[in-house]
Design a protein around this motif. Structure first.
Motif, short mmCIF file in Angstrom:
data_model
loop_
_atom_site.label_atom_id
_atom_site.label_comp_id
_atom_site.label_asym_id
_atom_site.label_seq_id
_atom_site.Cartn_x
_atom_site.Cartn_y
_atom_site.Cartn_z
N THR A 161 0.81 -1.23 0.00
CA THR A 161 0.00 0.00 0.00
C THR A 161 0.84 1.28 0.00
O THR A 161 0.41 2.28 -0.56
CB THR A 161 -0.97 0.04 1.20
N ARG A 162 2.03 1.26 0.63
CA ARG A 162 2.82 2.48 0.75
C ARG A 162 4.12 2.45 -0.04
O ARG A 162 4.75 3.48 -0.22
CB ARG A 162 3.14 2.75 2.22
N GLY A 163 4.57 1.27 -0.44
CA GLY A 163 5.85 1.18 -1.15
C GLY A 163 7.04 1.12 -0.22
O GLY A 163 8.18 1.18 -0.66
N TYR A 164 6.79 0.99 1.06
CA TYR A 164 7.85 0.78 2.05
C TYR A 164 7.25 -0.02 3.19
O TYR A 164 6.03 -0.19 3.27
CB TYR A 164 8.46 2.10 2.55
N GLY A 165 8.12 -0.55 4.04
CA GLY A 165 7.62 -1.35 5.15
C GLY A 165 8.74 -1.87 6.02
O GLY A 165 9.87 -1.37 5.98
N LEU A 166 8.42 -2.88 6.78
CA LEU A 166 9.36 -3.49 7.71
C LEU A 166 9.98 -4.72 7.06
O LEU A 166 9.27 -5.62 6.64
CB LEU A 166 8.66 -3.85 9.02
N PHE A 167 11.29 -4.72 6.98
CA PHE A 167 12.04 -5.84 6.45
C PHE A 167 12.22 -6.92 7.52
O PHE A 167 12.47 -6.59 8.69
CB PHE A 167 13.47 -5.41 6.08
N ALA A 168 12.16 -8.17 7.13
CA ALA A 168 12.66 -9.24 7.99
C ALA A 168 14.18 -9.10 7.98
O ALA A 168 14.77 -8.84 6.93
CB ALA A 168 12.25 -10.60 7.43
N GLY A 205 19.13 -17.25 9.64
CA GLY A 205 17.93 -17.20 10.49
C GLY A 205 17.46 -15.80 10.79
O GLY A 205 18.25 -14.85 10.87
N LEU A 206 16.15 -15.67 11.00
CA LEU A 206 15.54 -14.40 11.37
C LEU A 206 16.00 -13.99 12.76
O LEU A 206 15.96 -14.79 13.69
CB LEU A 206 14.01 -14.52 11.36
N ILE A 207 16.42 -12.73 12.90
CA ILE A 207 16.79 -12.21 14.22
C ILE A 207 15.94 -11.01 14.62
O ILE A 207 16.02 -10.55 15.74
CB ILE A 207 18.29 -11.86 14.32
N GLY A 208 15.11 -10.51 13.68
CA GLY A 208 14.25 -9.38 14.01
C GLY A 208 13.73 -8.70 12.78
O GLY A 208 13.68 -9.29 11.71
N PHE A 209 13.34 -7.44 12.96
CA PHE A 209 12.90 -6.64 11.83
C PHE A 209 13.42 -5.22 11.98
O PHE A 209 13.77 -4.77 13.07
CB PHE A 209 11.38 -6.65 11.64
N ALA A 210 13.46 -4.51 10.84
CA ALA A 210 13.80 -3.09 10.81
C ALA A 210 13.19 -2.52 9.54
O ALA A 210 13.06 -3.22 8.54
CB ALA A 210 15.31 -2.88 10.81
N GLY A 211 12.82 -1.26 9.60
CA GLY A 211 12.29 -0.64 8.40
C GLY A 211 11.42 0.54 8.70
O GLY A 211 11.47 1.13 9.79
N LEU A 212 10.59 0.87 7.72
CA LEU A 212 9.77 2.06 7.75
C LEU A 212 8.29 1.70 7.88
O LEU A 212 7.85 0.70 7.31
CB LEU A 212 9.98 2.85 6.46
N SER A 213 7.56 2.54 8.61
CA SER A 213 6.13 2.32 8.76
C SER A 213 5.45 3.66 8.99
O SER A 213 6.10 4.67 9.22
CB SER A 213 5.84 1.35 9.91
N SER A 214 4.13 3.63 8.94
CA SER A 214 3.34 4.82 9.21
C SER A 214 2.86 4.72 10.67
O SER A 214 2.12 3.80 11.00
CB SER A 214 2.14 4.87 8.27
N PRO A 215 3.28 5.65 11.53
CA PRO A 215 2.95 5.55 12.96
C PRO A 215 1.54 6.02 13.28
O PRO A 215 1.32 7.03 13.96
CB PRO A 215 4.02 6.43 13.61
N GLN A 216 0.55 5.27 12.79
CA GLN A 216 -0.85 5.64 12.97
C GLN A 216 -1.25 5.72 14.45
O GLN A 216 -2.20 6.42 14.79
CB GLN A 216 -1.75 4.63 12.24
N PHE A 217 -0.53 5.01 15.31
CA PHE A 217 -0.86 5.01 16.73
C PHE A 217 -0.57 6.35 17.40
O PHE A 217 -1.02 6.60 18.52
CB PHE A 217 -0.11 3.89 17.47
N LEU A 218 0.18 7.23 16.72
CA LEU A 218 0.55 8.53 17.28
C LEU A 218 0.19 9.64 16.28
O LEU A 218 1.07 10.18 15.61
CB LEU A 218 2.04 8.54 17.62
#
Length: 178
Positions: A61-68, A76-89
């Motif tokens: 929807t936005r063309g960016y997001g959170l990467f695994a 192995g997966l150790i977490g995530f990092a990336g960009l998001s829309s902070p709708q909660f704030l």
């Protein structure tokens, strides 16, 4: 938009895969990992799976997001990092948030800074995003140190209306216009 894959010296930032669900659910079930996220409650495997689906929707929807984020050595997966829309704030919208969450076993090794730096560079350089913030609960000194390493500056302290906890907002300085 096709999601890019980003490699750093030790990490691979990539799309989410079915084999990421179990390690992500374990990460979200760890009280130490989750204590500074929202209300501090851990998440069930179903809630973790819903979160991954939400991360995937962000990309479409936005063309960016959170990467695994995977360790290149083990894969192995150790977490995530990336960009998001902070709708909660809502008070900081339309800013884009740079965020991360990592398994406790990977803490203290610089992985979050390495991954967040790569995701931030993607947002600024590849996507041209200029209004980027990072948000952590007040008292999360480790995340504040990462924000400072990313050259972000304290913007404000406020209350997260979704959980009533105080949060600290850092902002990437905007480039000066000539």
């Amino acid at each position: 938009m096709t999601r890019p894959e980003i490699e750093t010296a030790r990490l691979r930032l990539r799309g989410w895969r079915p084999e990421d669900h179990a390690p992500f659910a374990a990460l979200c079930a760890d009280p130490d990992v989750m204590r500074h996220i929202g209300s501090g409650a851990t998440r069930t495997p179903e809630e973790a799976a819903r979160a991954i689906r939400s991360f995937e929707r962000g990309w479409s929807t936005r063309g960016y997001g959170l990467f695994a984020v995977a360790d290149k050595r083990s894969g192995g997966l150790i977490g995530f990092a990336g960009l998001s829309s902070p709708q909660f704030l809502p008070e900081i919208l339309p800013s884009v948030e740079i965020g991360w969450r990592f398994a406790k076993a990977s803490w203290g090794r610089g992985y979050a800074t390495e991954a967040a730096s790569a995701a931030l560079a993607f947002g600024v350089t590849d996507l041209g995003i200029t209004d980027i913030v990072s948000i952590c609960q007040t008292g999360n000194a480790a995340s504040e140190r990462i924000m400072q390493k990313l050259w972000m500056r304290l913007d404000r302290r406020t209350i997260d209306p979704s959980c009533g906890r105080e949060v600290t907002v850092y902002r990437l300085p905007r480039p000066e216009r000539p």
